[in-house]
Write a protein that holds these residues in place. Structure first.
Motif, mmCIF file in Angstrom:
data_model
loop_
_atom_site.group_PDB
_atom_site.id
_atom_site.type_symbol
_atom_site.label_atom_id
_atom_site.label_comp_id
_atom_site.label_asym_id
_atom_site.label_seq_id
_atom_site.Cartn_x
_atom_site.Cartn_y
_atom_site.Cartn_z
ATOM 1 N N ARG A 129 1.040 15.988 -2.425
ATOM 2 C CA ARG A 129 1.475 15.248 -3.647
ATOM 3 C C ARG A 129 3.055 14.946 -3.367
ATOM 4 N NH1 ARG A 129 -0.114 17.216 -9.586
ATOM 5 N NH2 ARG A 129 -2.012 16.748 -8.567
ATOM 6 N N GLU A 130 3.758 15.725 -3.131
ATOM 7 C CA GLU A 130 5.377 15.549 -2.666
ATOM 8 C C GLU A 130 5.286 14.312 -1.801
ATOM 9 O OE1 GLU A 130 7.150 19.552 -4.278
ATOM 10 O OE2 GLU A 130 6.646 19.710 -2.231
ATOM 11 N N ALA A 131 4.554 14.766 -0.847
ATOM 12 C CA ALA A 131 4.508 13.802 0.462
ATOM 13 C C ALA A 131 4.372 12.434 0.076
ATOM 14 C CB ALA A 131 3.878 14.164 1.678
ATOM 15 N N TYR A 132 3.185 12.119 -0.663
ATOM 16 C CA TYR A 132 2.746 10.852 -1.087
ATOM 17 C C TYR A 132 3.946 10.423 -2.115
ATOM 18 C CZ TYR A 132 -1.670 10.955 0.512
ATOM 19 O OH TYR A 132 -3.020 11.030 1.576
ATOM 20 N N ALA A 133 4.540 11.091 -2.881
ATOM 21 C CA ALA A 133 5.545 10.591 -3.744
ATOM 22 C C ALA A 133 6.964 10.192 -3.086
ATOM 23 C CB ALA A 133 5.839 11.840 -4.771
ATOM 24 N N THR A 134 7.022 10.828 -1.746
ATOM 25 C CA THR A 134 8.452 10.549 -0.973
ATOM 26 C C THR A 134 8.006 9.294 -0.460
ATOM 27 O OG1 THR A 134 8.760 12.788 -0.658
ATOM 28 C CG2 THR A 134 9.451 11.287 1.052
ATOM 29 N N LEU A 135 7.064 9.051 0.035
ATOM 30 C CA LEU A 135 6.467 7.523 0.709
ATOM 31 C C LEU A 135 6.153 6.546 -0.381
ATOM 32 C CD1 LEU A 135 4.265 8.844 3.744
ATOM 33 C CD2 LEU A 135 6.627 7.699 3.866
ATOM 34 N N ASP A 136 6.064 6.872 -1.497
ATOM 35 C CA ASP A 136 5.774 6.046 -2.875
ATOM 36 C C ASP A 136 4.320 5.409 -2.400
ATOM 37 O OD1 ASP A 136 6.279 4.864 -5.213
ATOM 38 O OD2 ASP A 136 7.220 3.212 -4.340
ATOM 39 N N ALA A 141 -4.094 6.371 -0.388
ATOM 40 C CA ALA A 141 -3.896 5.525 0.641
ATOM 41 C C ALA A 141 -4.594 5.975 1.788
ATOM 42 C CB ALA A 141 -2.374 5.425 0.862
ATOM 43 N N ASP A 142 -5.104 5.001 2.677
ATOM 44 C CA ASP A 142 -5.484 5.335 4.066
ATOM 45 C C ASP A 142 -4.504 5.609 4.966
ATOM 46 O OD1 ASP A 142 -4.700 2.706 4.365
ATOM 47 O OD2 ASP A 142 -6.450 2.137 5.452
ATOM 48 N N ALA A 143 -4.964 6.324 6.290
ATOM 49 C CA ALA A 143 -4.079 6.473 7.213
ATOM 50 C C ALA A 143 -2.900 5.439 7.798
ATOM 51 C CB ALA A 143 -4.929 7.309 8.502
ATOM 52 N N GLU A 144 -3.626 4.316 7.879
ATOM 53 C CA GLU A 144 -3.109 2.893 8.521
ATOM 54 C C GLU A 144 -1.827 2.709 7.370
ATOM 55 O OE1 GLU A 144 -1.628 0.062 10.758
ATOM 56 O OE2 GLU A 144 -2.912 1.671 11.130
ATOM 57 N N THR A 145 -2.046 3.032 6.063
ATOM 58 C CA THR A 145 -1.225 2.231 5.016
ATOM 59 C C THR A 145 -0.001 3.424 5.204
ATOM 60 O OG1 THR A 145 -2.757 1.495 3.821
ATOM 61 C CG2 THR A 145 -0.611 2.123 2.588
ATOM 62 N N VAL A 146 -0.342 4.837 5.391
ATOM 63 C CA VAL A 146 0.525 5.981 5.603
ATOM 64 C C VAL A 146 1.398 5.502 6.625
ATOM 65 C CG1 VAL A 146 1.167 8.365 5.869
ATOM 66 C CG2 VAL A 146 -0.761 7.516 4.251
ATOM 67 N N ARG A 147 0.895 5.064 7.908
ATOM 68 C CA ARG A 147 1.519 4.899 9.115
ATOM 69 C C ARG A 147 2.630 3.720 8.739
ATOM 70 N NH1 ARG A 147 1.822 2.462 13.540
ATOM 71 N NH2 ARG A 147 0.218 0.861 13.099
ATOM 72 N N TYR A 150 5.359 4.416 6.572
ATOM 73 C CA TYR A 150 6.428 5.385 7.224
ATOM 74 C C TYR A 150 7.199 4.830 8.020
ATOM 75 C CZ TYR A 150 8.202 8.572 10.761
ATOM 76 O OH TYR A 150 8.967 9.002 11.786
ATOM 77 N N ARG A 151 6.683 3.917 9.051
ATOM 78 C CA ARG A 151 7.515 3.070 10.021
ATOM 79 C C ARG A 151 8.511 2.272 9.363
ATOM 80 N NH1 ARG A 151 5.678 2.532 15.295
ATOM 81 N NH2 ARG A 151 6.365 0.345 15.169
ATOM 82 N N GLU A 152 8.161 1.527 8.238
ATOM 83 C CA GLU A 152 9.151 0.484 7.831
ATOM 84 C C GLU A 152 10.153 1.380 7.096
ATOM 85 O OE1 GLU A 152 8.729 -1.302 3.211
ATOM 86 O OE2 GLU A 152 7.102 -1.794 4.250
#
Length: 181
Positions: A129-136, A141-147, A150-152
């Motif tokens: 939960r904190e990880a998703y909040a950190t990435l806003d 969200a799917d893996a591609e959105t997370v990646r 993160y890169r941005e």
């Protein structure tokens, strides 16, 4: 260095009055440079930048935290209305909208919480939960959105970059590791 530019400016002004008025045009940039150096050396430039930043408003990071808190409050209010798995729209496996997440069975996480994102990732010190909040990001969200997110953000926060923030970059990396493990 500012004193040197002040001296050169004074010399050029005197020479412009006595010898050739064209030297007055050369004295102007030297005077401007001397003023900017003094402004920076006196600390007034830093104060002005801070005042402007306060006037403009919160940074991206602060806004992301505010959005994450608001989203968590909404989720908590939603869960309060129906706390069982059927009433909250979740399957027992923790899926959303018919899509089960890998490894989201209750057996894997010990049976404490029905939501697998509530578990703490002991190796990284951050829950999902904190990880998703950190990435806003939304927890669906799917893996591609997370990646891509993160890169941005990694490009923007990298310590070697212009606006780099080492602590924020480390936190971003921890969040990404939690979500990709």
């Amino acid at each position: 260095m500012a004193a040197t530019f002040v001296g050169l400016t004074a010399l050029l002004v005197v020479a412009g009055v006595v010898v050739n008025p064209l030297l007055l045009a050369v004295a102007v940039p030297f005077g401007a440079a001397a003023y900017l150096m003094w402004f920076h050396a006196s600390g007034r430039l830093r104060e002005r930048v801070r005042r402007e930043a306060d006037r403009i408003g919160p940074t991206d990071r602060e806004r992301a935290r505010q959005r994450a808190r608001a989203a968590e409050n909404r989720r908590d209010a939603y869960r309060g209305a129906g706390s069982d798995a059927a009433g909250s729209g979740r399957s027992a496996a923790g899926g959303r909208g018919g899509r089960a997440r890998a490894g989201a069975s209750r057996g894997r996480f010990g049976g404490g919480s029905r939501d697998p994102r509530d578990r703490a990732a002991s190796t990284h010190g951050m829950s999902e939960r904190e990880a998703y909040a950190t990435l806003d990001l939304d927890p669906t969200a799917d893996a591609e959105t997370v990646r891509s997110t993160y890169r941005e953000r990694a490009k923007r926060l990298h310590p070697d970059g212009e606006d780099g923030d080492e602590e924020a970059f480390k936190e971003l990396n921890r969040a990404y590791e939690v979500l990709t493990d």
